[in-house]
Design an enzyme around this catalytic site. Structure first.
Site, mmCIF file in Angstrom:
data_model
loop_
_atom_site.group_PDB
_atom_site.id
_atom_site.type_symbol
_atom_site.label_atom_id
_atom_site.label_comp_id
_atom_site.label_asym_id
_atom_site.label_seq_id
_atom_site.Cartn_x
_atom_site.Cartn_y
_atom_site.Cartn_z
ATOM 1 N N SER A 12 29.334 -8.508 -6.314
ATOM 2 C CA SER A 12 28.182 -7.806 -5.757
ATOM 3 C C SER A 12 26.902 -8.245 -6.459
ATOM 4 C CB SER A 12 28.373 -6.294 -5.931
ATOM 5 O OG SER A 12 27.146 -5.643 -5.686
ATOM 6 N N HIS A 37 28.942 -10.157 -1.893
ATOM 7 C CA HIS A 37 28.681 -8.797 -1.407
ATOM 8 C C HIS A 37 27.209 -8.450 -1.626
ATOM 9 C CE1 HIS A 37 30.164 -4.657 -0.536
ATOM 10 N NE2 HIS A 37 29.294 -4.254 -1.450
ATOM 11 N N ASP A 39 24.445 -5.374 -1.200
ATOM 12 C CA ASP A 39 24.273 -3.933 -0.987
ATOM 13 C C ASP A 39 22.853 -3.630 -0.538
ATOM 14 O OD1 ASP A 39 26.827 -2.734 -1.993
ATOM 15 O OD2 ASP A 39 26.261 -3.866 -3.788
ATOM 16 N N MET A 41 20.234 -0.641 0.547
ATOM 17 C CA MET A 41 20.076 0.815 0.418
ATOM 18 C C MET A 41 18.694 1.250 0.897
ATOM 19 S SD MET A 41 21.412 1.133 -3.463
ATOM 20 C CE MET A 41 22.848 0.243 -4.033
ATOM 21 N N HIS A 70 26.872 -4.627 2.883
ATOM 22 C CA HIS A 70 27.237 -3.214 2.808
ATOM 23 C C HIS A 70 25.974 -2.391 3.040
ATOM 24 C CE1 HIS A 70 28.900 0.180 -0.051
ATOM 25 N NE2 HIS A 70 28.752 0.591 1.183
ATOM 26 N N MET A 72 24.074 0.809 3.114
ATOM 27 C CA MET A 72 24.018 2.219 2.696
ATOM 28 C C MET A 72 22.683 2.768 3.187
ATOM 29 S SD MET A 72 25.606 1.687 -1.076
ATOM 30 C CE MET A 72 25.397 -0.074 -0.994
ATOM 31 N N MET A 141 34.986 3.548 -0.849
ATOM 32 C CA MET A 141 34.086 3.646 -1.997
ATOM 33 C C MET A 141 34.836 4.317 -3.144
ATOM 34 S SD MET A 141 31.347 2.130 -1.278
ATOM 35 C CE MET A 141 30.585 2.471 -2.869
ATOM 36 N N ASP A 179 35.326 -0.752 -3.421
ATOM 37 C CA ASP A 179 33.984 -1.018 -3.947
ATOM 38 C C ASP A 179 33.567 0.054 -4.954
ATOM 39 O OD1 ASP A 179 31.399 -1.814 -4.377
ATOM 40 O OD2 ASP A 179 30.719 -1.501 -2.312
HETATM 41 C C1 DX5 Z 1 27.545 0.710 -5.198
HETATM 42 C C2 DX5 Z 1 27.666 -0.603 -4.502
HETATM 43 C C3 DX5 Z 1 28.591 -1.556 -5.165
HETATM 44 C C4 DX5 Z 1 28.181 -1.901 -6.572
HETATM 45 C C5 DX5 Z 1 29.422 -2.134 -7.371
HETATM 46 O O1 DX5 Z 1 27.011 1.650 -4.362
HETATM 47 O O2 DX5 Z 1 28.138 -0.434 -3.180
HETATM 48 O O3 DX5 Z 1 28.807 -2.707 -4.393
HETATM 49 O O4 DX5 Z 1 27.369 -3.043 -6.640
HETATM 50 O O5 DX5 Z 1 29.086 -2.303 -8.700
HETATM 51 P P1 DX5 Z 1 30.144 -2.033 -9.853
HETATM 52 O O6 DX5 Z 1 31.272 -3.003 -9.650
HETATM 53 O O7 DX5 Z 1 29.377 -2.266 -11.109
HETATM 54 O O8 DX5 Z 1 30.629 -0.606 -9.709
HETATM 55 ZN ZN ZN Z 2 28.796 -2.258 -2.037
#
Ligand code: DX5
Ligand code: ZN
Length: 220
Positions: A12, A37, A39, A41, A70, A72, A141, A179
């Site tokens: 990620s 990956h 993320d 948000m 991903h 969010m 999650m 994740d």
């Molecule tokens: C959290 C993200 C993850 C995050 C994981 O909301 O969706 O993808 O980057 O990071 P680690 O592996 O450090 O928990």
């Molecule tokens: Zn994620």
């Protein structure tokens, strides 16, 4: 039917050193990582803001692996087209954010890319029963979404079991993605219990030898 290698590692970029993003991407290209990956948000669904959609466009120019996005964000539907144009290979939407989940899944699939549905730690897997045959990935999650570096929630193991049972009973080909809080200790058990894809951020990027950590995760 998704035909991917069974043990997939998706680092990620949330935990990457963004001052040296190109260097981090080059490292990932040379590593055993399977996907990248990303993320996204919105500070509404989660209390954090990360990358905008343009980030995907720029990362796409340099990564040699599929981009696993991903989302969010509260209302993903209006942004799907743009994300596809920018090069997303997979899009995960959250169950909790889609009133018309079936419509959003179909919309993403019509672009010819893969779709996953993510669920928060408190959301039961069984709520995916009616759409499990329409999706490529179930994203469990294993932390509350929004931040990297959080502690893995152990209840995830029973959710993997629930997801496996649902997938088998409905003859779905969906893969199980985990994740949050994935590390070198739980990766073995996650794969052993039926996870197919592990997303990992801080475990990889805080290590002085991230390539080695990726290999260790993959062959754990
Ligand atoms: C959290 C993200 C993850 C995050 C994981 O909301 O969706 O993808 O980057 O990071 P680690 O592996 O450090 O928990
Ligand atoms: Zn994620």
């Amino acid at each position: 039917m998704v035909k991917y290698e069974k043990r997939i590692i998706a680092p990620s970029l949330l935990s990457a050193n963004l001052s040296f993003l190109y260097k981090e991407i080059k490292m990932l290209n040379e590593s055993k990582a399977d996907w990248i990956h990303v993320d996204i948000m919105d500070s509404s669904f989660v209390s954090n803001i990360s990358f905008g959609f343009l980030f995907v466009k720029h990362v796409k120019k340099y990564v040699s692996k599929p981009i696993d996005v991903h989302l969010m964000i509260s209302d993903p539907y209006p942004y799907i087209k743009q994300l596809v144009e920018y090069g997303a290979d997979h899009i995960h939407i959250h169950y909790e954010t889609c009133i018309n989940l079936n419509r959003t899944i179909t919309y993403i699939k019509n672009y010819g890319i893969k779709v996953g549905v993510a669920i928060n730690p408190h959301t039961p897997v069984l709520l995916l029963k009616e759409i499990i045959n329409d999706i490529d990935f179930v994203l469990l999650m294993s932390v509350n979404p929004g931040f990297s570096g959080q502690k893995f929630i152990k209840n995830t193991y029973s959710k993997i079991e629930d997801a496996k049972n649902l997938i088998i009973s409905k003859r779905s080909s969906a893969l199980i993605e985990i994740d949050g809080g994935v590390d070198l200790e739980n990766s073995f058990f996650l794969f052993k219990n039926g996870a197919n894809i592990l997303v990992s951020g801080s475990t990889i990027f805080t290590d002085s030898n991230p390539k080695e950590v990726i290999s260790k995760l993959k062959y754990s």
